[in-house]
Design a protein around this motif. Structure first.
Motif, PDB file in Angstrom:
ATOM      1  N   SER A  53      71.659  18.081  63.610  1.00  0.00           N
ATOM      2  CA  SER A  53      70.604  18.194  64.617  1.00  0.00           C
ATOM      3  C   SER A  53      69.250  18.392  63.952  1.00  0.00           C
ATOM      4  O   SER A  53      69.145  18.871  62.815  1.00  0.00           O
ATOM      5  N   LEU A  54      68.218  18.026  64.674  1.00  0.00           N
ATOM      6  CA  LEU A  54      66.851  18.225  64.205  1.00  0.00           C
ATOM      7  C   LEU A  54      66.573  19.719  63.981  1.00  0.00           C
ATOM      8  O   LEU A  54      65.809  20.083  63.082  1.00  0.00           O
ATOM      9  N   ALA A  55      67.232  20.566  64.761  1.00  0.00           N
ATOM     10  CA  ALA A  55      67.065  22.021  64.589  1.00  0.00           C
ATOM     11  C   ALA A  55      67.480  22.448  63.190  1.00  0.00           C
ATOM     12  O   ALA A  55      66.782  23.220  62.529  1.00  0.00           O
ATOM     13  N   VAL A  56      68.600  21.946  62.721  1.00  0.00           N
ATOM     14  CA  VAL A  56      69.083  22.287  61.377  1.00  0.00           C
ATOM     15  C   VAL A  56      68.140  21.732  60.317  1.00  0.00           C
ATOM     16  O   VAL A  56      67.773  22.433  59.368  1.00  0.00           O
ATOM     17  N   ILE A  57      67.723  20.502  60.498  1.00  0.00           N
ATOM     18  CA  ILE A  57      66.830  19.866  59.518  1.00  0.00           C
ATOM     19  C   ILE A  57      65.520  20.638  59.390  1.00  0.00           C
ATOM     20  O   ILE A  57      65.044  20.881  58.276  1.00  0.00           O
ATOM     21  N   LEU A  58      64.952  21.051  60.510  1.00  0.00           N
ATOM     22  CA  LEU A  58      63.678  21.770  60.471  1.00  0.00           C
ATOM     23  C   LEU A  58      63.836  23.228  60.035  1.00  0.00           C
ATOM     24  O   LEU A  58      62.886  23.827  59.534  1.00  0.00           O
ATOM     25  N   ALA A  59      65.014  23.798  60.229  1.00  0.00           N
ATOM     26  CA  ALA A  59      65.251  25.187  59.816  1.00  0.00           C
ATOM     27  C   ALA A  59      65.487  25.305  58.313  1.00  0.00           C
ATOM     28  O   ALA A  59      65.231  26.359  57.723  1.00  0.00           O
TER      29      ALA A  59
END
Length: 172
Positions: A53-59
């Motif tokens: 997910s984009l959440a993981v990538i940005l975190a």
């Protein structure tokens, strides 16, 4: 970077001496992180054949920063991050888009409100981010350090985070 982290933490703690403000920060940081990543969990990419997910990538970049500042505290944040990302993903997968954005707004609203109340009502001073924008990234480190100390770990940070007796504060 341990010395740098300890200096940053000592500066951060000057804005977070009141125990109620600290409690408000625990709640606020959890709500803000969960709210911020909630819509990002709906966007997925294939990275090396794995759906992420984009959440993981940005975190990941901020997680690397936290791990570089202090590996132990960073690993604690990683564990909390996995739980919160899982919660956000579960919410995002089970509710409508309208409901997801409503939950997002509520989480962000209550998260910001808890930070404001903590500083205005209990600490009686402006948030540290006003003077030091980089403190935005220290909040989770501060909360995790407090948790580690409460559990009997990280005595090296206990002296930095030790509360100052109320009668010795000149602003009260």
């Amino acid at each position: 970077m341990a010395g740098y982290f300890q200096r940053q933490l000592a500066d951060y703690v000057e804005y977070h001496r009141d125990p109620w403000n600290c409690a408000m920060h625990v709640v606020g940081i959890l709500l803000l992180f969960t709210g911020a990543v909630l819509p990002l969990t709906l966007v997925h990419f294939s990275v090396f054949g794995v759906e992420v997910s984009l959440a993981v990538i940005l975190a990941l970049p901020v997680l690397v920063y936290w791990l570089m500042l202090d590996a132990g505290i960073g690993l604690g944040i990683l564990a909390a991050m996995i739980v919160l990302l899982s919660v956000a993903t579960a919410i995002g997968n089970q509710v409508s888009l309208v409901m997801m954005w409503s939950i997002f707004a509520v989480l962000i609203g209550f998260g910001v409100a808890s930070q404001i109340v903590g500083h205005r009502v209990f600490e009686e001073r402006q948030p540290s981010m006003v003077d030091h924008p980089t403190h935005f990234l220290l909040g989770p480190m501060f909360v995790m350090a407090k948790l580690f100390i409460a559990l009997g770990f990280r005595r090296d940070l206990a002296a930095i985070l030790a509360p100052v007796p109320t009668n010795s504060l000149s602003t009260r």
